[in-house]
Design a protein around this motif. Structure first.
Motif, short mmCIF file in Angstrom:
data_model
loop_
_atom_site.label_atom_id
_atom_site.label_comp_id
_atom_site.label_asym_id
_atom_site.label_seq_id
_atom_site.Cartn_x
_atom_site.Cartn_y
_atom_site.Cartn_z
N ILE A 27 0.85 -1.20 0.00
CA ILE A 27 0.00 0.00 0.00
C ILE A 27 0.88 1.25 0.00
CG2 ILE A 27 -1.75 1.29 1.26
CD1 ILE A 27 -2.67 -1.37 2.49
N LEU A 28 0.75 2.06 -1.04
CA LEU A 28 1.49 3.31 -1.08
C LEU A 28 0.82 4.36 -0.19
CD1 LEU A 28 2.33 1.84 -3.86
CD2 LEU A 28 2.95 4.15 -4.61
N THR A 29 -0.51 4.47 -0.33
CA THR A 29 -1.23 5.46 0.46
C THR A 29 -2.73 5.25 0.29
OG1 THR A 29 -1.61 7.85 0.79
CG2 THR A 29 -1.21 7.12 -1.44
N PRO A 30 -3.55 5.57 1.32
CA PRO A 30 -4.99 5.69 1.07
C PRO A 30 -5.21 6.82 0.05
CG PRO A 30 -4.52 5.58 3.42
CD PRO A 30 -3.21 5.77 2.73
N ALA A 31 -6.22 6.68 -0.78
CA ALA A 31 -6.43 7.67 -1.84
C ALA A 31 -7.90 7.82 -2.14
CB ALA A 31 -5.66 7.26 -3.09
N GLU A 32 -8.22 8.95 -2.78
CA GLU A 32 -9.58 9.21 -3.23
C GLU A 32 -9.51 9.87 -4.60
OE1 GLU A 32 -12.91 12.35 -2.02
OE2 GLU A 32 -12.61 10.79 -0.47
N PHE A 33 -10.18 9.26 -5.57
CA PHE A 33 -10.24 9.81 -6.92
C PHE A 33 -11.71 9.99 -7.30
CE2 PHE A 33 -6.12 7.70 -6.81
CZ PHE A 33 -5.30 8.65 -7.42
N ASP A 34 -12.07 11.21 -7.66
CA ASP A 34 -13.44 11.51 -8.09
C ASP A 34 -14.44 10.99 -7.05
OD1 ASP A 34 -15.51 12.42 -9.66
OD2 ASP A 34 -15.55 10.63 -10.94
N GLN A 35 -14.14 11.27 -5.78
CA GLN A 35 -14.98 10.91 -4.63
C GLN A 35 -15.10 9.40 -4.40
OE1 GLN A 35 -18.72 13.00 -5.31
NE2 GLN A 35 -17.86 14.93 -4.57
N LYS A 36 -14.22 8.64 -4.99
CA LYS A 36 -14.19 7.19 -4.76
C LYS A 36 -12.98 6.89 -3.89
CE LYS A 36 -16.41 6.09 -9.18
NZ LYS A 36 -16.26 5.42 -10.50
N SER A 37 -13.24 6.32 -2.72
CA SER A 37 -12.18 6.05 -1.76
C SER A 37 -11.58 4.67 -1.99
CB SER A 37 -12.72 6.14 -0.32
OG SER A 37 -13.19 7.44 -0.05
N GLY A 38 -10.31 4.55 -1.68
CA GLY A 38 -9.66 3.26 -1.83
C GLY A 38 -8.20 3.32 -1.45
N LEU A 39 -7.41 2.43 -2.05
CA LEU A 39 -5.99 2.33 -1.76
C LEU A 39 -5.19 2.41 -3.06
CD1 LEU A 39 -6.09 -0.73 0.70
CD2 LEU A 39 -5.87 1.70 1.34
N LEU A 40 -4.15 3.23 -3.03
CA LEU A 40 -3.19 3.22 -4.12
C LEU A 40 -2.16 2.15 -3.78
CD1 LEU A 40 -2.08 4.48 -6.73
CD2 LEU A 40 -0.81 6.10 -5.30
N VAL A 41 -2.03 1.13 -4.64
CA VAL A 41 -1.21 -0.03 -4.30
C VAL A 41 -0.21 -0.34 -5.39
CG1 VAL A 41 -3.12 -1.00 -2.96
CG2 VAL A 41 -2.76 -1.76 -5.32
N ASP A 42 0.81 -1.08 -5.01
CA ASP A 42 1.71 -1.68 -5.99
C ASP A 42 0.86 -2.67 -6.78
OD1 ASP A 42 3.53 -3.39 -7.32
OD2 ASP A 42 5.08 -3.02 -5.84
N GLY A 43 0.84 -2.52 -8.10
CA GLY A 43 -0.07 -3.30 -8.94
C GLY A 43 0.07 -4.80 -8.82
N ILE A 44 1.22 -5.30 -8.40
CA ILE A 44 1.38 -6.76 -8.34
C ILE A 44 0.42 -7.38 -7.33
CG2 ILE A 44 3.78 -6.64 -9.06
CD1 ILE A 44 4.58 -7.27 -6.16
N TYR A 45 -0.08 -6.57 -6.38
CA TYR A 45 -1.01 -7.10 -5.38
C TYR A 45 -2.47 -7.02 -5.82
CZ TYR A 45 3.12 -7.11 -2.49
OH TYR A 45 4.38 -7.36 -1.99
N ASP A 46 -2.70 -6.54 -7.02
CA ASP A 46 -4.05 -6.48 -7.60
C ASP A 46 -4.18 -7.63 -8.59
OD1 ASP A 46 -6.41 -5.93 -8.94
OD2 ASP A 46 -6.00 -3.79 -9.19
N GLU A 47 -5.08 -8.57 -8.32
CA GLU A 47 -5.22 -9.74 -9.18
C GLU A 47 -5.57 -9.35 -10.60
OE1 GLU A 47 -7.26 -14.14 -9.01
OE2 GLU A 47 -8.43 -12.43 -8.32
N ARG A 48 -6.34 -8.29 -10.77
CA ARG A 48 -6.70 -7.85 -12.11
C ARG A 48 -5.46 -7.50 -12.93
NH1 ARG A 48 -10.26 -2.80 -10.86
NH2 ARG A 48 -8.38 -2.49 -9.57
#
Length: 557
Positions: free
Chosen positions: A108-129
């Motif tokens: 996890i790099l940081t909690p983040a919010e884009f266009d009012q959508k909350s989530g996590l900015l992550v190193d992509g290798i941890y995203d199965e997609r």
């Protein structure tokens, strides 16, 4: 516009437009990346004074359903030295996604919010997609145009046709190293392929990809994890940059360093009882590794190749000068280190160090001989960092891995063609380390006279070395264009053994003074052989300097 009132990354724009969101990118560069990269095992710049982090390039990778991840190329500027570039896949996982809670903290790099959508900015290798997108693009041999060139996915022979359109399972392997490792599989074989993402990037294709793809696609050598594909960033008028490589996974018992240590246990337990025992199957394994090494070198010997990167070359003056500069620089530093640390060495190491320093004139003459001696042997691409730890032991065979080359060398240097004897020297030195470390570092032998242990370890090493070399030579064939004749073979082997042992000496002086005797003994073996060559040379104008070998004589046990 970026919200600067929060410590998290908060942007009014959508995640998919991150590559255009200059405020968000600057926030990443100034606030997120400096602390995050310093926690990453693969980031090599921790000890250097960092001045700036720049997101230089953002390659978009579609994840399906309009989702996107980015392959960020991050430049790190230092107060001194060259700027480095790293690959950092970035993905945004919204809070309500099922796997958001499963992301490890190190991803996890940081909690983040884009266009009012909350989530996590992550190193992509941890995203199965993201992991599945990489696999699908490799299987499809896709080319993805980008603002800066294109990302091309190559598929190799190692990726089975049946695994192109099927259900794929993926996970991040717990490998804490300079690269990241992803595993892919199918339902009946959950870990079939291995994708290595190269984190530190170089302005050239990775030598490991060059060698593994060549051996898989152009030869019948099967004792490597077969090349299944690679990811390359291509730009016009600029060398390609390798981002990742996929290979077949290999089931192994352990690496050959560990296996050799197991074999040495029987030998170790017998030494206090003044018994000398080596199991017969140890010789069988060493012979097999000698054959596999020769077969690898035969596969890399490709005189009819259309690829100049793999055509054999002669021992040019330029190449000799390169090796001589390397050896002379190593020698100069090692002499100084021995003088500065002489009193810290044990008596055996002190005696070996004294003879080594007294042999300076002889070594200098040997180096000059290498500069001018006519040589008809050839140079090819080689493994480049060959030792027991780079060989995986299967039930009844070996698999050779990690063709990246010497970690401390530049990518350009790793692609230089050498005599395959450089690999042979690396393996011989590895066997010497295996027995020496076992005998000098075990409680079972701590009360035995070091001089006696030295003689015992030398006997084991000589038998193993000769077994390995005999199998290697028998498989290569004699004569072979790689080696003009036995005289050149022996001479060149000494050159590379000297280079390797002198290189090792610096590490041991700095970090393991108790082990300094191991590379010094390797140097001593080379010096003895150099003396034989020089003594037998009828064209010498002067006498060979007499070595103080009496310093090495010890009382009989």
């Amino acid at each position: 516009m970026l919200d600067l009132t929060t410590s998290n990354l908060t942007s009014r724009y959508s995640w998919e437009t991150l590559d255009q969101d200059q405020d968000a990118l600057r926030w990443l560069e100034s606030t997120v990346l400096p602390p995050y990269l310093s926690t990453c095992r693969w980031f090599a710049g921790k000890a250097r004074q960092q001045e700036a982090f720049r997101v230089a390039v953002m390659h978009g990778i579609g994840l399906g359903a309009d989702a996107v991840a980015f392959l960020a190329i991050v430049e790190v500027v230092y107060a001194d030295g060259e700027t480095e570039r790293y690959l950092l896949p970035l993905s945004f996982i919204e809070t309500d996604q099922p796997d958001a809670s499963e992301i490890p903290s190190k991803g996890i790099l940081t909690p983040a919010e884009f266009d009012q959508k909350s989530g996590l900015l992550v190193d992509g290798i941890y995203d199965e997609r993201f992991r599945l997108a990489l696999y699908a693009n490799l299987a499809g041999e896709n080319v993805m145009p980008q603002k800066a060139g294109q990302v091309r996915f190559y598929r190799g022979r190692g990726l089975a046709a049946d695994d192109v359109d099927t259900t794929i399972i993926s996970r991040v392997l717990p490998v804490d190293s300079s690269n990241s490792a992803l595993a892919y599989g199918v339902p009946h074989q959950p870990e079939k392929y291995f994708l290595k993402l190269y984190r530190k990037l170089f302005q050239e294709t990775n030598p490991e990809v060059d060698l593994v793809s060549f051996l898989t696609e152009e030869s019948q050598f099967s004792h490597i994890p077969a090349y299944a594909g690679s990811i390359v960033w291509e730009q016009e008028h600029t060398p390609d940059i390798t981002l990742g490589m996929m290979q077949l996974m290999v089931e192994n018992q352990k690496d050959s360093w560990s296996q050799t240590g197991d074999y040495l246990n029987d030998f170790l337990y017998a030494v206090p009882n003044r018994l000398f025992t080596i199991r017969e199957d140890v010789f069988d394994r060493v012979e097999l590794l000698g054959r596999r090494t020769a077969q690898m070198h035969l596969a890399l010997y490709s005189p009819k190749s259309d690829d100049n990167a793999f055509k054999p070359e002669a021992f040019t003056d330029e190449y000799r000068a390169f090796i001589i500069r390397r050896i002379e620089a190593l020698l100069e530093r090692r002499y100084a280190m021995l003088i500065d640390n002489y009193t810290k060495l044990d008596p055996l190491a002190q005696r070996l160090a004294w003879v080594f320093m007294e042999a300076k004139e002889m070594i200098d003459e040997f180096i000059e001989d290498f500069r001018h001696r006519p040589l008809e042997s050839l140079r090819t691409r080689i493994h480049g960092d060959y030792h027991l730890g780079q060989v995986l032991a299967t039930d009844n065979d070996f698999i050779i891995i990690d063709f990246e080359g010497e970690p401390e060398s530049s990518i350009t240097e790793r692609k230089i063609k050498h005599s395959p004897l450089k690999d042979v020297a690396g393996m011989i030195r590895s066997y010497h380390y295996a027995v020496s470390a076992k005998l000098f570092g075990s409680t079972e032998t701590e009360n035995i006279d070091p001089d006696h242990l030295q003689r015992v370890s030398e006997r084991w090493y000589n038998l193993i070395r000769d077994t390995y070399m005999n199998a290697y030579l028998e498989t290569i064939g004699n004569p072979h264009p790689l080696y003009k004749n036995s005289n050149e073979f022996n001479f060149l082997l000494l050159v590379y053994l000297l280079e390797k042992a002198v290189y090792e000496l610096g590490y041991e002086i700095s970090y393991r003074p108790a082990w300094v005797k191991i590379p010094l003994k390797g140097i001593m073996d080379v010096i003895r052989e150099i003396q034989k060559i020089q003594t037998a040379d009828p064209n010498r104008d002067s006498e060979v300097p007499r070595l103080q070998m009496g310093l090495l004589e010890t009382k009989k046990q």
